[in-house]
Design an enzyme around this catalytic site. Structure first.
Site, mmCIF file in Angstrom:
data_model
loop_
_atom_site.group_PDB
_atom_site.id
_atom_site.type_symbol
_atom_site.label_atom_id
_atom_site.label_comp_id
_atom_site.label_asym_id
_atom_site.label_seq_id
_atom_site.Cartn_x
_atom_site.Cartn_y
_atom_site.Cartn_z
ATOM 1 N N MET A 51 1.063 -7.167 24.762
ATOM 2 C CA MET A 51 0.927 -7.298 26.223
ATOM 3 C C MET A 51 1.422 -6.013 26.883
ATOM 4 S SD MET A 51 1.451 -11.245 27.178
ATOM 5 C CE MET A 51 3.220 -11.242 27.277
ATOM 6 N N LEU A 59 5.158 -1.137 25.884
ATOM 7 C CA LEU A 59 5.425 -0.876 24.465
ATOM 8 C C LEU A 59 6.822 -0.296 24.232
ATOM 9 C CD1 LEU A 59 2.014 0.707 23.334
ATOM 10 C CD2 LEU A 59 2.707 -1.696 23.330
ATOM 11 N N HIS A 117 6.862 -2.456 18.879
ATOM 12 C CA HIS A 117 5.390 -2.474 18.840
ATOM 13 C C HIS A 117 4.875 -1.333 17.961
ATOM 14 C CE1 HIS A 117 5.993 -4.352 22.975
ATOM 15 N NE2 HIS A 117 5.244 -5.252 22.364
ATOM 16 N N GLN A 124 -0.613 -17.627 29.007
ATOM 17 C CA GLN A 124 0.578 -17.976 28.229
ATOM 18 C C GLN A 124 1.848 -17.957 29.083
ATOM 19 O OE1 GLN A 124 -0.124 -14.466 25.498
ATOM 20 N NE2 GLN A 124 2.102 -14.439 25.427
ATOM 21 N N GLN A 165 5.798 -17.927 17.083
ATOM 22 C CA GLN A 165 4.427 -17.456 17.311
ATOM 23 C C GLN A 165 3.788 -17.035 15.984
ATOM 24 O OE1 GLN A 165 3.020 -14.819 20.660
ATOM 25 N NE2 GLN A 165 3.207 -13.226 19.104
ATOM 26 N N MET A 181 14.656 -5.572 20.066
ATOM 27 C CA MET A 181 13.830 -4.931 21.088
ATOM 28 C C MET A 181 12.859 -5.941 21.695
ATOM 29 S SD MET A 181 13.006 -1.123 19.861
ATOM 30 C CE MET A 181 14.331 -0.023 19.380
HETATM 31 O O1 PAF Z 1 3.336 -11.348 21.245
HETATM 32 C C1 PAF Z 1 2.680 -11.019 22.261
HETATM 33 O O2 PAF Z 1 2.907 -9.949 22.839
HETATM 34 C C2 PAF Z 1 1.617 -11.956 22.805
HETATM 35 O O3 PAF Z 1 2.005 -13.290 22.677
HETATM 36 C C3 PAF Z 1 0.244 -11.726 22.164
HETATM 37 C C4 PAF Z 1 0.250 -12.033 20.684
HETATM 38 C C5 PAF Z 1 -0.188 -10.278 22.390
HETATM 39 C C6 PAF Z 1 -0.793 -12.643 22.827
HETATM 40 O O4 PAF Z 1 -0.901 -12.379 24.192
#
Ligand code: PAF
Length: 278
Positions: free
Chosen positions: A21, A24, A28, A52, A144, A175
């Site tokens: 999302m 960064l 990431h 979400q 997740q 982080m």
């Molecule tokens: O982990 C995340 O940043 C979000 O949940 C994802 C997997 C990009 C889905 O929007």
């Protein structure tokens, strides 16, 4: 994106995918670096997924800086930065959802009832747009990662999943893009999360096995700071997310969520009895 992926696949190239999302950070970039070791072309998506976020959550103020993200992604070797618009991802009249129903019901799912439906739906859409051979998610969002693994299995996605370890600041804070919401003092108080996990690891290394005792230890450490409000401290089977009473040979996920400065933070560690005893 679909045409480009078809072209790359036609050339026999292996496509790796890192969904994000944005906002960064090094965590990431670790996902990107891991992805690059498993594929020929790396795609990173930046999309702040509205579905979400709950009604009272931080969708509106979620940090967005695409120029900075593009620079960081390129510096870590991203080949394609995919930044779809909300209307492309969710066309008008959109009414189809993807929902995992068991693992999503606990932990984050209790406090954020529609969150994982939004995650599984957008990840499915992104998989169908990017058509990757492999995809990388972070262990930081352990629930997740477990749900995406289950979804990939249940829906027969032909995608290899890789889970990258949690990246921490030098002082232990996991982080997260949301760390930037923390005040200076909150940033210090937030260290209670990683500190409590380290205490639990030491307890298990010393022979502790009782989940109640581990939970109490972690909660005591978190509550020591008046600025931390505990949401949950859970010990679960790392794959099924079933609650665990006593640690055994299975990998046990110790997951915590707490609010600091009204910012909700999560962190976790995997407790492995055999590894620790060796
Ligand atoms: O982990 C995340 O940043 C979000 O949940 C994802 C997997 C990009 C889905 O929007």
């Amino acid at each position: 994106m679909q045409q480009e992926s078809d072209r790359l696949r036609g050339e026999g190239l292996r496509i790796g995918f890192v969904p994000t999302m944005g906002a960064l950070h090094e965590g990431h970039l670790d996902l990107l670096r891991l992805c690059r070791t498993h594929c020929d072309v790396t795609v990173m998506s930046v999309f702040v997924n509205p579905t979400q976020f709950g009604a009272n959550e931080d969708f509106g103020r979620y940090p967005r800086d695409l120029d900075r993200d593009a620079m960081l992604a390129a510096s870590a070797g991203c080949d394609i930065l995919f930044t779809p618009q909300a209307e492309e991802v969710y066309p008008p009249g959109y009414s189809t959802w993807v929902q995992e129903e068991i693992l999503s019901a606990t932990l984050e799912g209790r406090s954020r009832p529609t969150h994982f439906r939004g995650v599984t739906t957008v990840v499915t859409k992104l998989f169908l747009m990017v058509k990757p051979h492999c995809a990388v998610f972070g262990q930081k969002d352990a629930q997740q990662a477990a749900i995406i693994k289950r979804m990939v299995r249940d829906l027969h996605f032909d995608i290899e999943l890789l889970i990258a370890p949690i990246r921490r600041e030098a002082d232990g804070l996991a982080m997260s893009s949301r760390n930037m919401y923390l005040s200076e003092s909150g940033r210090i108080e937030a260290l209670a999360l990683s500190r409590s996990l380290r205490l639990a690891e030491q307890f298990v290394a010393g022979g502790g096995r009782d989940a109640d005792a581990i939970r109490a230890l972690v909660k005591d450490e978190l509550n020591r700071s008046g600025a931390v409000t505990v949401d949950y401290v859970a010990l679960l089977d790392a794959e099924t997310l079933d609650e665990v009473d006593m640690l055994s040979g299975q990998a046990t996920l110790l997951a915590i969520a707490a609010r600091v400065d009204r910012t909700r933070l999560i962190d976790n560690t995997i407790l492995r009895v055999e590894t620790i005893e060796r």
